[in-house]
Write a protein that holds these residues in place. Structure first.
Motif, PDB file in Angstrom:
ATOM      1  N   ILE A   1       0.904  -1.222   0.116  1.00  0.00           N
ATOM      2  CA  ILE A   1      -0.118  -0.155   0.154  1.00  0.00           C
ATOM      3  C   ILE A   1       0.972   1.181  -0.034  1.00  0.00           C
ATOM      4  O   ILE A   1       1.905   1.289   0.888  1.00  0.00           O
ATOM      5  CB  ILE A   1      -1.150  -0.077   1.325  1.00  0.00           C
ATOM      6  CG1 ILE A   1      -1.879   1.279   1.226  1.00  0.00           C
ATOM      7  CG2 ILE A   1      -0.185  -0.199   2.497  1.00  0.00           C
ATOM      8  CD1 ILE A   1      -3.226   1.109   2.157  1.00  0.00           C
ATOM      9  N   HIS A   2       0.542   2.283  -0.849  1.00  0.00           N
ATOM     10  CA  HIS A   2       1.389   3.204  -1.066  1.00  0.00           C
ATOM     11  C   HIS A   2       0.323   4.396  -1.074  1.00  0.00           C
ATOM     12  O   HIS A   2      -0.213   4.554  -2.254  1.00  0.00           O
ATOM     13  CB  HIS A   2       2.300   3.325  -2.203  1.00  0.00           C
ATOM     14  CG  HIS A   2       3.342   4.422  -1.894  1.00  0.00           C
ATOM     15  ND1 HIS A   2       4.268   4.805  -2.939  1.00  0.00           N
ATOM     16  CD2 HIS A   2       3.544   5.233  -1.123  1.00  0.00           C
ATOM     17  CE1 HIS A   2       5.067   5.690  -2.718  1.00  0.00           C
ATOM     18  NE2 HIS A   2       4.433   6.144  -1.577  1.00  0.00           N
ATOM     19  N   ALA A   3       0.205   5.486  -0.122  1.00  0.00           N
ATOM     20  CA  ALA A   3      -0.613   6.632  -0.217  1.00  0.00           C
ATOM     21  C   ALA A   3      -0.032   7.962  -0.092  1.00  0.00           C
ATOM     22  O   ALA A   3       1.280   8.110   0.473  1.00  0.00           O
ATOM     23  CB  ALA A   3      -1.750   6.326   0.907  1.00  0.00           C
TER      24      ALA A   3
ATOM     25  N   LEU B   1       2.221   9.626   5.750  1.00  0.00           N
ATOM     26  CA  LEU B   1       3.128  10.354   6.932  1.00  0.00           C
ATOM     27  C   LEU B   1       4.467  10.132   6.845  1.00  0.00           C
ATOM     28  O   LEU B   1       5.549  10.862   7.055  1.00  0.00           O
ATOM     29  CB  LEU B   1       2.547  10.180   8.626  1.00  0.00           C
ATOM     30  CG  LEU B   1       1.281  10.569   9.001  1.00  0.00           C
ATOM     31  CD1 LEU B   1       0.883  10.074  10.217  1.00  0.00           C
ATOM     32  CD2 LEU B   1       1.059  12.014   8.529  1.00  0.00           C
ATOM     33  N   GLU B   2       4.852   8.716   6.321  1.00  0.00           N
ATOM     34  CA  GLU B   2       6.201   8.526   6.167  1.00  0.00           C
ATOM     35  C   GLU B   2       6.807   8.541   4.864  1.00  0.00           C
ATOM     36  O   GLU B   2       7.786   8.129   4.451  1.00  0.00           O
ATOM     37  CB  GLU B   2       6.342   7.230   6.926  1.00  0.00           C
ATOM     38  CG  GLU B   2       6.318   6.973   8.247  1.00  0.00           C
ATOM     39  CD  GLU B   2       6.411   5.577   9.053  1.00  0.00           C
ATOM     40  OE1 GLU B   2       6.857   4.538   8.234  1.00  0.00           O
ATOM     41  OE2 GLU B   2       6.225   5.361  10.075  1.00  0.00           O
ATOM     42  N   HIS B   3       5.823   8.837   3.762  1.00  0.00           N
ATOM     43  CA  HIS B   3       6.288   9.054   2.234  1.00  0.00           C
ATOM     44  C   HIS B   3       6.819   7.644   1.960  1.00  0.00           C
ATOM     45  O   HIS B   3       7.969   7.780   1.275  1.00  0.00           O
ATOM     46  CB  HIS B   3       7.030  10.219   2.371  1.00  0.00           C
ATOM     47  CG  HIS B   3       6.325  11.674   2.796  1.00  0.00           C
ATOM     48  ND1 HIS B   3       5.612  12.213   2.410  1.00  0.00           N
ATOM     49  CD2 HIS B   3       6.798  12.230   4.063  1.00  0.00           C
ATOM     50  CE1 HIS B   3       5.310  13.219   3.124  1.00  0.00           C
ATOM     51  NE2 HIS B   3       5.813  13.428   4.145  1.00  0.00           N
ATOM     52  N   ARG B   4       6.295   6.823   1.895  1.00  0.00           N
ATOM     53  CA  ARG B   4       7.016   5.317   1.624  1.00  0.00           C
ATOM     54  C   ARG B   4       5.922   4.419   1.271  1.00  0.00           C
ATOM     55  O   ARG B   4       4.726   4.498   2.186  1.00  0.00           O
ATOM     56  CB  ARG B   4       8.013   5.061   2.501  1.00  0.00           C
ATOM     57  CG  ARG B   4       7.561   4.521   3.870  1.00  0.00           C
ATOM     58  CD  ARG B   4       8.801   4.095   4.611  1.00  0.00           C
ATOM     59  NE  ARG B   4       8.242   3.794   5.952  1.00  0.00           N
ATOM     60  CZ  ARG B   4       8.200   2.402   6.268  1.00  0.00           C
ATOM     61  NH1 ARG B   4       8.213   1.474   5.281  1.00  0.00           N
ATOM     62  NH2 ARG B   4       7.693   1.967   7.381  1.00  0.00           N
ATOM     63  N   PRO B   5       6.004   3.376   0.642  1.00  0.00           N
ATOM     64  CA  PRO B   5       5.040   2.174   0.610  1.00  0.00           C
ATOM     65  C   PRO B   5       5.103   1.517   1.690  1.00  0.00           C
ATOM     66  O   PRO B   5       6.391   1.250   2.493  1.00  0.00           O
ATOM     67  CB  PRO B   5       5.439   1.513  -0.641  1.00  0.00           C
ATOM     68  CG  PRO B   5       6.910   1.801  -1.088  1.00  0.00           C
ATOM     69  CD  PRO B   5       7.220   3.277  -0.344  1.00  0.00           C
ATOM     70  N   ILE B   6       4.326   0.801   2.073  1.00  0.00           N
ATOM     71  CA  ILE B   6       4.158  -0.294   3.358  1.00  0.00           C
ATOM     72  C   ILE B   6       3.940  -1.763   2.642  1.00  0.00           C
ATOM     73  O   ILE B   6       3.095  -1.837   1.869  1.00  0.00           O
ATOM     74  CB  ILE B   6       3.188   0.142   4.392  1.00  0.00           C
ATOM     75  CG1 ILE B   6       3.327   1.527   4.819  1.00  0.00           C
ATOM     76  CG2 ILE B   6       3.367  -0.826   5.535  1.00  0.00           C
ATOM     77  CD1 ILE B   6       4.278   1.920   5.727  1.00  0.00           C
ATOM     78  N   TYR B   7       4.655  -2.666   2.999  1.00  0.00           N
ATOM     79  CA  TYR B   7       4.612  -3.938   2.593  1.00  0.00           C
ATOM     80  C   TYR B   7       3.954  -4.833   3.904  1.00  0.00           C
ATOM     81  O   TYR B   7       4.019  -4.814   5.105  1.00  0.00           O
ATOM     82  CB  TYR B   7       6.005  -4.509   2.106  1.00  0.00           C
ATOM     83  CG  TYR B   7       6.553  -3.913   0.825  1.00  0.00           C
ATOM     84  CD1 TYR B   7       5.996  -4.357  -0.408  1.00  0.00           C
ATOM     85  CD2 TYR B   7       7.128  -2.744   1.402  1.00  0.00           C
ATOM     86  CE1 TYR B   7       6.508  -3.488  -1.298  1.00  0.00           C
ATOM     87  CE2 TYR B   7       7.683  -2.017   0.058  1.00  0.00           C
ATOM     88  CZ  TYR B   7       7.372  -2.541  -1.226  1.00  0.00           C
ATOM     89  OH  TYR B   7       7.749  -1.610  -2.137  1.00  0.00           O
ATOM     90  N   LEU B   8       2.999  -5.835   3.176  1.00  0.00           N
ATOM     91  CA  LEU B   8       2.198  -6.696   4.211  1.00  0.00           C
ATOM     92  C   LEU B   8       2.452  -8.100   3.797  1.00  0.00           C
ATOM     93  O   LEU B   8       2.597  -8.333   2.614  1.00  0.00           O
ATOM     94  CB  LEU B   8       0.685  -6.071   4.177  1.00  0.00           C
ATOM     95  CG  LEU B   8       0.500  -4.735   4.412  1.00  0.00           C
ATOM     96  CD1 LEU B   8       0.219  -3.841   3.289  1.00  0.00           C
ATOM     97  CD2 LEU B   8      -0.903  -4.779   5.398  1.00  0.00           C
ATOM     98  N   LYS B   9       2.047  -9.028   4.808  1.00  0.00           N
ATOM     99  CA  LYS B   9       2.303 -10.389   4.460  1.00  0.00           C
ATOM    100  C   LYS B   9       0.847 -10.953   5.073  1.00  0.00           C
ATOM    101  O   LYS B   9       0.563 -10.664   6.211  1.00  0.00           O
ATOM    102  CB  LYS B   9       3.381 -11.007   5.221  1.00  0.00           C
ATOM    103  CG  LYS B   9       3.789 -12.435   4.450  1.00  0.00           C
ATOM    104  CD  LYS B   9       5.122 -13.053   4.923  1.00  0.00           C
ATOM    105  CE  LYS B   9       5.085 -14.128   3.948  1.00  0.00           C
ATOM    106  NZ  LYS B   9       6.497 -14.774   4.139  1.00  0.00           N
ATOM    107  N   ASN B  10       0.177 -11.729   4.217  1.00  0.00           N
ATOM    108  CA  ASN B  10      -1.440 -12.139   4.736  1.00  0.00           C
ATOM    109  C   ASN B  10      -2.028 -11.120   5.476  1.00  0.00           C
ATOM    110  O   ASN B  10      -3.027 -11.118   6.394  1.00  0.00           O
ATOM    111  CB  ASN B  10      -1.112 -13.188   5.775  1.00  0.00           C
ATOM    112  CG  ASN B  10      -0.571 -14.545   5.387  1.00  0.00           C
ATOM    113  OD1 ASN B  10      -0.395 -14.749   4.085  1.00  0.00           O
ATOM    114  ND2 ASN B  10       0.559 -14.875   6.043  1.00  0.00           N
ATOM    115  N   GLY B  11      -1.995  -9.773   4.784  1.00  0.00           N
ATOM    116  CA  GLY B  11      -2.820  -8.743   5.155  1.00  0.00           C
ATOM    117  C   GLY B  11      -2.301  -7.978   6.412  1.00  0.00           C
ATOM    118  O   GLY B  11      -2.770  -6.962   6.763  1.00  0.00           O
TER     119      GLY B  11
END
Ligand SMILES: NC(=O)c1ccc[n+]([C@@H]2O[C@H](COP(=O)([O-])OP(=O)(O)OC[C@H]3O[C@@H](n4cnc5c(N)ncnc54)[C@H](O)[C@@H]3O)[C@@H](O)[C@H]2O)c1
Length: 344
Positions: free
Chosen positions: A196-198, A330-340
């Protein structure tokens, strides 16, 4: 059980939408009690619905053997404690979104309802909206081939209340208007999010920028699902022109478009080549039938002992995506998730 006896806990804006659904007739259930600490709201709800059993403290609801189920529509911070107490008292639960404040609270609510064998349904009413459901049916029938990309937007008309400018409390539009879009995308994609990248900016309230530098009123959210489907959510607050919620599913063989900004099917086209139509004013108008359908679905799953169509896990996953979406802004970066679930 003759009829499911339901108590509404929280008789505010959203609570009264559920109350009106029940007053309009939910098969197999009756609204039998109301709970709200605010006297004014409690009395107004009692007068409007004709329900005379009322109380100000939700603990009393849990002790009442004549209540089989609760609808929890209090401010979000109270959902966790009320849902757990209801489960312990053996009462089935319909809980409005957002489910709670943290993932851990969601896990505890899910576990309590499992342990005490009561149903837990979450309030994502778009899953019961005719247009959104039709989109899902067309998708599942393979009408447009394989799904490649899903877009969903929600734009709300209202000027933010003062507390909303602090996005660490309100989450900004990603929480205020887009939490439903996250649920729609998970539902349509049939998969969990892996990235997710917002990004967000403040366009409409520049006078607030100095005091609330993190405030944003407009955002775009890019998503990638584990099954490869791409997602895009856009959100905005204070758009003024109306309430605007639409989705689009692009397949390998076509496109499905869900929803419209028009409040009705009437349009005037005049000689000066201007098209005039009414815009949708509010989520309360757009989704009024969907709220009623979700209330009926909740009662049906209790009476037929079937799985709720929107579960605690759905509530938790939407919450995770709102939290991680804000973190990404807020951190200006994409976040990676595993199994949501976030990897870090
Ligand atoms: N599904 C949706 O689209 C949707 C729309 C709006 C709100 N909501 C959710 O519904 C919940 C309520 O929002 P709202 O806009 O109706 O808020 P609101 O402020 O209009 O109403 C909340 C009501 O709960 C009462 N209340 C406060 N503390 C209570 C307690 N401890 N026990 C019982 N009642 C209590 C208040 O007195 C008030 O009457 C929130 O979680 C909100 O996010 C969902």
């Amino acid at each position: 059980m003759e009829k499911l006896r339901v108590c509404l806990i929280g008789c505010g804006r959203a609570g009264m939408i559920h109350a009106r659904s029940y007053m309009g007739g939910i098969h197999g259930a009756v609204l039998s009690a109301l709970c709200d600490p605010m006297e004014e709201n409690r009395i107004a709800a009692s007068e409007e619905t004709g329900v005379t059993k009322t109380c100000s403290d939700w603990h009393d609801v849990m002790k009442d053997p004549d209540i089989d189920a609760v609808i929890v529509v209090t401010p979000t911070q109270f959902h966790h404690d009320i849902v757990i107490a209801a489960a312990e008292a053996g009462k089935h639960v319909f809980c409005e979104k957002p489910m709670a404040s943290t993932e851990q609270e969601c896990d505890e609510m899910i576990e309590a309802c499992r342990k005490y064998n009561v149903k837990l349904q979450l309030g994502f009413m778009r899953r019961f909206d005719k247009s959104f459901r039709r989109g899902k049916e067309l998708l599942d029938a393979g009408t447009v081939g394989d799904v490649t990309m899903i877009k969903s937007n929600t734009y709300g008309p209202s000027e933010p209340k003062e507390w909303m400018y602090n996005v660490r409390k309100s989450y900004g539009p990603i929480g205020e208007v887009n939490s439903h879009d996250f649920d729609t995308l998970r539902w349509y994609a049939g998969s969990e999010v892996k990235m997710i990248h917002a990004i967000g900016h403040n366009f409409r309230s520049p006078e607030k920028a100095a005091e609330y530098p993190e405030y944003y009123d407009t955002c775009t959210v890019m998503l990638e699902f584990e099954n490869g489907v791409l997602g895009m959510i856009t959100g905005a607050q204070y758009v003024r022109y109306g309430y605007d919620s639409r989705a689009e599913i692009l397949g390998t063989n076509g496109i499905i478009k869900v929803g419209s900004q028009n409040a009705n099917a009437a349009e005037a086209v005049t000689a000066n080549r201007i098209i005039q139509a009414d815009s949708m004013d509010s989520w309360r108008t757009l989704f009024v039938d969907a709220y009623k359908a979700e209330d009926q679905a909740f009662v049906d799953c209790v009476l037929n002992n079937t799985e709720p169509p929107v579960t605690g896990v759905d509530g938790k996953m939407a919450l995770v995506l709102v939290n991680e979406g804000l973190r990404s802004i807020l951190e200006h970066r994409p976040i990676y998730l595993k199994n949501g679930i976030p990897e870090e």
